[in-house]
Design a protein around this motif. Sequence first.
Motif, mmCIF file in Angstrom:
data_model
loop_
_atom_site.group_PDB
_atom_site.id
_atom_site.type_symbol
_atom_site.label_atom_id
_atom_site.label_comp_id
_atom_site.label_asym_id
_atom_site.label_seq_id
_atom_site.Cartn_x
_atom_site.Cartn_y
_atom_site.Cartn_z
ATOM 1 N N SER A 62 12.374 -9.502 -16.017
ATOM 2 C CA SER A 62 13.192 -8.350 -15.647
ATOM 3 C C SER A 62 12.589 -7.118 -16.316
ATOM 4 O O SER A 62 12.049 -7.209 -17.426
ATOM 5 C CB SER A 62 14.625 -8.589 -16.133
ATOM 6 O OG SER A 62 15.429 -7.480 -15.900
ATOM 7 N N PRO A 63 12.629 -5.945 -15.692
ATOM 8 C CA PRO A 63 13.308 -5.541 -14.460
ATOM 9 C C PRO A 63 12.401 -5.540 -13.221
ATOM 10 O O PRO A 63 12.715 -4.888 -12.233
ATOM 11 C CB PRO A 63 13.751 -4.125 -14.785
ATOM 12 C CG PRO A 63 12.599 -3.599 -15.597
ATOM 13 C CD PRO A 63 12.104 -4.769 -16.419
ATOM 14 N N LEU A 64 11.282 -6.275 -13.267
ATOM 15 C CA LEU A 64 10.379 -6.308 -12.123
ATOM 16 C C LEU A 64 11.000 -7.106 -10.979
ATOM 17 O O LEU A 64 11.704 -8.103 -11.202
ATOM 18 C CB LEU A 64 9.047 -6.931 -12.520
ATOM 19 C CG LEU A 64 8.206 -6.152 -13.533
ATOM 20 C CD1 LEU A 64 6.992 -6.966 -13.963
ATOM 21 C CD2 LEU A 64 7.781 -4.817 -12.962
ATOM 22 N N LYS A 65 10.728 -6.676 -9.756
ATOM 23 C CA LYS A 65 11.217 -7.339 -8.556
ATOM 24 C C LYS A 65 10.024 -7.849 -7.751
ATOM 25 O O LYS A 65 9.031 -7.131 -7.578
ATOM 26 C CB LYS A 65 12.039 -6.379 -7.689
ATOM 27 C CG LYS A 65 13.197 -5.699 -8.423
ATOM 28 C CD LYS A 65 14.241 -6.704 -8.895
ATOM 29 C CE LYS A 65 15.414 -5.986 -9.555
ATOM 30 N NZ LYS A 65 16.411 -6.949 -10.092
ATOM 31 N N ILE A 66 10.135 -9.063 -7.244
ATOM 32 C CA ILE A 66 9.068 -9.632 -6.434
ATOM 33 C C ILE A 66 9.055 -8.989 -5.056
ATOM 34 O O ILE A 66 10.106 -8.813 -4.436
ATOM 35 C CB ILE A 66 9.231 -11.155 -6.313
ATOM 36 C CG1 ILE A 66 9.076 -11.809 -7.690
ATOM 37 C CG2 ILE A 66 8.207 -11.739 -5.334
ATOM 38 C CD1 ILE A 66 9.284 -13.312 -7.691
ATOM 39 N N VAL A 67 7.871 -8.641 -4.585
ATOM 40 C CA VAL A 67 7.697 -8.057 -3.260
ATOM 41 C C VAL A 67 7.415 -9.187 -2.270
ATOM 42 O O VAL A 67 6.444 -9.933 -2.428
ATOM 43 C CB VAL A 67 6.536 -7.044 -3.244
ATOM 44 C CG1 VAL A 67 6.317 -6.516 -1.828
ATOM 45 C CG2 VAL A 67 6.830 -5.899 -4.212
ATOM 46 N N THR A 117 5.328 -14.375 -1.208
ATOM 47 C CA THR A 117 4.704 -13.227 -1.858
ATOM 48 C C THR A 117 3.212 -13.504 -2.016
ATOM 49 O O THR A 117 2.735 -14.600 -1.723
ATOM 50 C CB THR A 117 5.351 -12.932 -3.222
ATOM 51 O OG1 THR A 117 4.821 -11.695 -3.750
ATOM 52 C CG2 THR A 117 5.072 -14.045 -4.233
ATOM 53 N N LEU A 118 2.486 -12.500 -2.475
ATOM 54 C CA LEU A 118 1.039 -12.645 -2.669
ATOM 55 C C LEU A 118 0.732 -13.016 -4.112
ATOM 56 O O LEU A 118 1.251 -12.421 -5.052
ATOM 57 C CB LEU A 118 0.324 -11.339 -2.328
ATOM 58 C CG LEU A 118 0.299 -10.903 -0.869
ATOM 59 C CD1 LEU A 118 -0.425 -9.574 -0.741
ATOM 60 C CD2 LEU A 118 -0.370 -11.955 0.010
ATOM 61 N N ALA A 119 -0.118 -14.010 -4.269
ATOM 62 C CA ALA A 119 -0.653 -14.379 -5.579
ATOM 63 C C ALA A 119 -2.166 -14.270 -5.510
ATOM 64 O O ALA A 119 -2.753 -14.245 -4.422
ATOM 65 C CB ALA A 119 -0.234 -15.793 -5.947
ATOM 66 N N SER A 120 -2.811 -14.198 -6.672
ATOM 67 C CA SER A 120 -4.267 -14.116 -6.658
ATOM 68 C C SER A 120 -4.864 -14.704 -7.930
ATOM 69 O O SER A 120 -4.199 -14.799 -8.978
ATOM 70 C CB SER A 120 -4.742 -12.666 -6.487
ATOM 71 O OG SER A 120 -4.512 -11.923 -7.652
ATOM 72 N N VAL A 121 -6.115 -15.113 -7.801
ATOM 73 C CA VAL A 121 -6.913 -15.586 -8.922
ATOM 74 C C VAL A 121 -8.176 -14.730 -8.961
ATOM 75 O O VAL A 121 -8.865 -14.582 -7.945
ATOM 76 C CB VAL A 121 -7.276 -17.070 -8.754
ATOM 77 C CG1 VAL A 121 -8.258 -17.506 -9.843
ATOM 78 C CG2 VAL A 121 -6.018 -17.936 -8.792
ATOM 79 N N ILE A 177 -8.048 -14.223 -14.457
ATOM 80 C CA ILE A 177 -6.726 -13.596 -14.384
ATOM 81 C C ILE A 177 -5.946 -14.281 -13.272
ATOM 82 O O ILE A 177 -6.439 -14.423 -12.153
ATOM 83 C CB ILE A 177 -6.822 -12.085 -14.104
ATOM 84 C CG1 ILE A 177 -7.550 -11.369 -15.240
ATOM 85 C CG2 ILE A 177 -5.433 -11.475 -13.907
ATOM 86 C CD1 ILE A 177 -7.804 -9.892 -14.964
ATOM 87 N N VAL A 178 -4.710 -14.679 -13.578
ATOM 88 C CA VAL A 178 -3.831 -15.288 -12.585
ATOM 89 C C VAL A 178 -2.629 -14.374 -12.376
ATOM 90 O O VAL A 178 -1.910 -14.044 -13.326
ATOM 91 C CB VAL A 178 -3.365 -16.687 -13.030
ATOM 92 C CG1 VAL A 178 -2.449 -17.297 -11.974
ATOM 93 C CG2 VAL A 178 -4.562 -17.589 -13.292
ATOM 94 N N VAL A 179 -2.441 -13.953 -11.136
ATOM 95 C CA VAL A 179 -1.315 -13.100 -10.746
ATOM 96 C C VAL A 179 -0.425 -13.932 -9.827
ATOM 97 O O VAL A 179 -0.809 -14.230 -8.694
ATOM 98 C CB VAL A 179 -1.805 -11.827 -10.024
ATOM 99 C CG1 VAL A 179 -0.630 -11.020 -9.492
ATOM 100 C CG2 VAL A 179 -2.645 -10.971 -10.963
ATOM 101 N N PRO A 180 0.768 -14.353 -10.278
ATOM 102 C CA PRO A 180 1.604 -15.223 -9.462
ATOM 103 C C PRO A 180 2.385 -14.509 -8.373
ATOM 104 O O PRO A 180 2.913 -15.159 -7.467
ATOM 105 C CB PRO A 180 2.559 -15.845 -10.483
ATOM 106 C CG PRO A 180 2.679 -14.799 -11.541
ATOM 107 C CD PRO A 180 1.326 -14.144 -11.622
ATOM 108 N N ALA A 181 2.488 -13.158 -8.461
ATOM 109 C CA ALA A 181 3.299 -12.445 -7.478
ATOM 110 C C ALA A 181 2.946 -10.968 -7.457
ATOM 111 O O ALA A 181 2.517 -10.384 -8.462
ATOM 112 C CB ALA A 181 4.787 -12.605 -7.790
#
Length: 221
Positions: free
Chosen positions: A46-51, A58-62, A79-83
């Motif tokens: 929180s307070p981030l909201k998933i797009v 949602t989009l994730a990336s490595v 780097i791992v971005v889950p959302a």
Amino acid sequence: MNRKDAKNAKEERGRKFLLPPWNLQGFAIQTVHLVNVEGVAGLIPSPLKIVSVYPGKTLASVYLSQYQSGSVLEYSELIVVPALVRYGAKVGGWISHIYVDHPDSVVGGREIWGLPKELAEFSWEANKRVTVCLGNQQFCSLNYQQQNLAWRQKFKVFAFSKMEGNLLIFPAKFNSLLGFISSQLEIPSESPFLEIGLNQPFLTVRCEQLNLSVDAPMVLQ
């Protein structure tokens, strides 16, 4: 100058060396995935909201990179971005896992950007495969192809982080030769980010002749 003053001066030079922006040169490979919003919600503070880019997705990336000569530090990074997330009108990535193979990068990532950097080992097989592990624990491996067609592109992305209870945002500016390639990502059962549910990427981008500048973070909250 006595021994204590010399030590203090050396430590001060080290701190100045780590100051942003960090300018990095080398190459990178980034995969993009569609993942379930419910599956990654527990990783987003929180307070981030998933797009959502599609109902329930949602989009994730490595992101895997090797920063070479001309960089503020020479090291490899995962780097791992889950959302994809937002705070108000600001949209960017939340970094849940990040690994490097240089201790100074760990210190800089934690103390400047509030990123949970940890040390890992990277094995690069020329233009075809990279594996990231720590001892006998394998985090991931990526098989990828060389670029055939590429174009020069400049762009800027944003990432969020937290430090000492504050929500931060920082920009990363890219100038690179971009090309679409095919890849295959392997996430073994012992990987610390297995829970994200990363399937095979629907898009993989390779960045050659990469020039990356990561600026200091700004406090949002």
